[in-house]
Design a protein around this motif. Structure first.
Motif, PDB file in Angstrom:
ATOM      1  N   GLU A   1       0.809  -1.215   0.000  1.00 37.20           N
ATOM      2  CA  GLU A   1       0.000   0.000   0.000  1.00 37.20           C
ATOM      3  C   GLU A   1       0.850   1.276   0.000  1.00 37.20           C
ATOM      4  OE1 GLU A   1      -2.520  -0.207   3.364  1.00 37.20           O
ATOM      5  OE2 GLU A   1      -0.889  -0.191   4.835  1.00 37.20           O
ATOM      6  N   THR A   2       2.119   1.164   0.376  1.00 38.14           N
ATOM      7  CA  THR A   2       2.983   2.353   0.366  1.00 38.14           C
ATOM      8  C   THR A   2       3.807   2.472  -0.918  1.00 38.14           C
ATOM      9  OG1 THR A   2       4.717   1.119   1.522  1.00 38.14           O
ATOM     10  CG2 THR A   2       3.174   2.396   2.878  1.00 38.14           C
ATOM     11  N   ASP A   3       3.644   1.497  -1.814  1.00 40.01           N
ATOM     12  CA  ASP A   3       4.341   1.571  -3.113  1.00 40.01           C
ATOM     13  C   ASP A   3       3.665   2.660  -3.938  1.00 40.01           C
ATOM     14  OD1 ASP A   3       5.155   1.061  -5.852  1.00 40.01           O
ATOM     15  OD2 ASP A   3       5.862  -0.909  -5.166  1.00 40.01           O
ATOM     16  N   SER A   4       4.420   3.669  -4.341  1.00 33.57           N
ATOM     17  CA  SER A   4       3.847   4.853  -4.993  1.00 33.57           C
ATOM     18  C   SER A   4       3.505   4.644  -6.470  1.00 33.57           C
ATOM     19  CB  SER A   4       4.811   6.031  -4.856  1.00 33.57           C
ATOM     20  OG  SER A   4       6.051   5.735  -5.483  1.00 33.57           O
ATOM     21  N   ARG A   5       3.879   3.541  -7.034  1.00 35.75           N
ATOM     22  CA  ARG A   5       3.611   3.320  -8.454  1.00 35.75           C
ATOM     23  C   ARG A   5       2.106   3.132  -8.699  1.00 35.75           C
ATOM     24  NH1 ARG A   5       7.678  -1.518  -9.657  1.00 35.75           N
ATOM     25  NH2 ARG A   5       7.135  -1.949  -7.470  1.00 35.75           N
ATOM     26  N   VAL A   6       1.627   3.845  -9.709  1.00 38.28           N
ATOM     27  CA  VAL A   6       0.197   3.802 -10.009  1.00 38.28           C
ATOM     28  C   VAL A   6      -0.259   2.380 -10.315  1.00 38.28           C
ATOM     29  CG1 VAL A   6      -1.586   4.553 -11.642  1.00 38.28           C
ATOM     30  CG2 VAL A   6       0.147   6.179 -10.836  1.00 38.28           C
TER      31      VAL A   6
ATOM     32  N   GLN B   1      -0.753   0.418  -7.134  1.00 31.29           N
ATOM     33  CA  GLN B   1      -1.945   0.847  -6.396  1.00 31.29           C
ATOM     34  C   GLN B   1      -3.227   0.368  -7.065  1.00 31.29           C
ATOM     35  OE1 GLN B   1      -1.958   2.065  -3.285  1.00 31.29           O
ATOM     36  NE2 GLN B   1       0.208   1.529  -3.589  1.00 31.29           N
TER      37      GLN B   1
END
Length: 256
Positions: free
Chosen positions: A27-32, A35
């Protein structure tokens, strides 16, 4: 760093019990793209949980009576209203606590899904019975009595003897088994819902076979119900051997 397709595969291969741990991990992975995967599986999990709640609710009658009765059978019918074809009843005894995902009142399920559920019910049920009452018999004794007769035959067709019948609204005469009539039972009891699927799919398959014998009436699409095209065919060709005379006499030989 893991590639997005690898993460997608990880979620796909994981069981739903593992999804919450994966949500926390990614959930903290910033890749669209990541998400989107997390959101996709959050929605899947929420849908599964809603279905679990629905199925649990639909087992309420089975649980209510399950301590007193050891063999509970759901009963339902298909085909009370059509102009042609038999009325068919289904009787189903499910294992205690069995939940079949997507099982519902047959009218709430797509034809393709009904076929899948039919096969799953046949595979997983303790016993399945079917009763069929012909159009000629419907004309002879009326549709209500013919429905009761089909239901009684479905119970007799079972491989086990139930000690409680959960029926969709009706009480079947002259059956020496305790009965509970549940209004809109096919949407409230999993056993009755299973019976509704068995009855509906069995009858639809019969009507598709009849369509090959009597192609003028398009039974494969209308299943014997009084569609505009069916009424037009009745007026043009008259009734065929599987029409219910008591239902169609107003449509034959001129204007209604």
């Amino acid at each position: 760093m893991q590639k997005i397709p690898e993460i997608q595969e990880l979620f796909a291969e994981a069981g739903k019990e593992q999804w919450n741990a994966l949500f926390s991990q990614y959930e903290t992975d910033s890749r669209v793209g990541v998400q989107k995967i997390v959101e996709q599986y959050r929605k899947k999990l929420a849908a599964i949980e809603r279905e679990d709640v629905r199925l649990e609710k639909m087992l309420s009658y089975e649980k209510k009576y399950g301590q007193e009765y050891s063999c509970i059978c759901g009963i339902d019918e298909a085909g009370r209203g059509p102009f042609a074809g038999p009325v068919v009843a289904g009787a189903v005894v499910l294992p205690v606590g069995l939940k079949i995902r997507g099982l519902n009142d047959s009218k709430q399920v797509s034809p393709a899904r009904r076929e899948e559920l039919f096969e799953e019910i046949q595979e997983k049920a303790i016993s399945v019975g079917v009763g069929v009452t012909s159009p000629a018999r419907i004309d002879q004794i009326n549709i209500l009595q013919a429905t009761y007769e089909a239901m009684a035959h479905a119970v007799q067709d079972l491989d086990v003897v139930p000690d409680l019948l959960l029926n969709d609204a009706v009480t079947i005469p002259q059956i020496p088994i305790k009965q509970i009539g549940i209004v809109r039972g096919d949407a409230k009891s999993l056993s009755i819902a299973a019976a509704s699927i068995i009855a509906k799919v069995t009858r639809d398959r019969l009507m598709i076979e009849y369509a090959e014998l009597y192609p003028e009436y398009s039974f494969e699409s209308n299943k014997g119900y009084g569609s505009a095209a069916h009424i037009e065919a009745l007026r043009k060709y008259g009734p065929c051997p599987i029409h219910r005379s008591s239902f169609v006499h107003n449509y034959v030989g001129g204007e209604r």
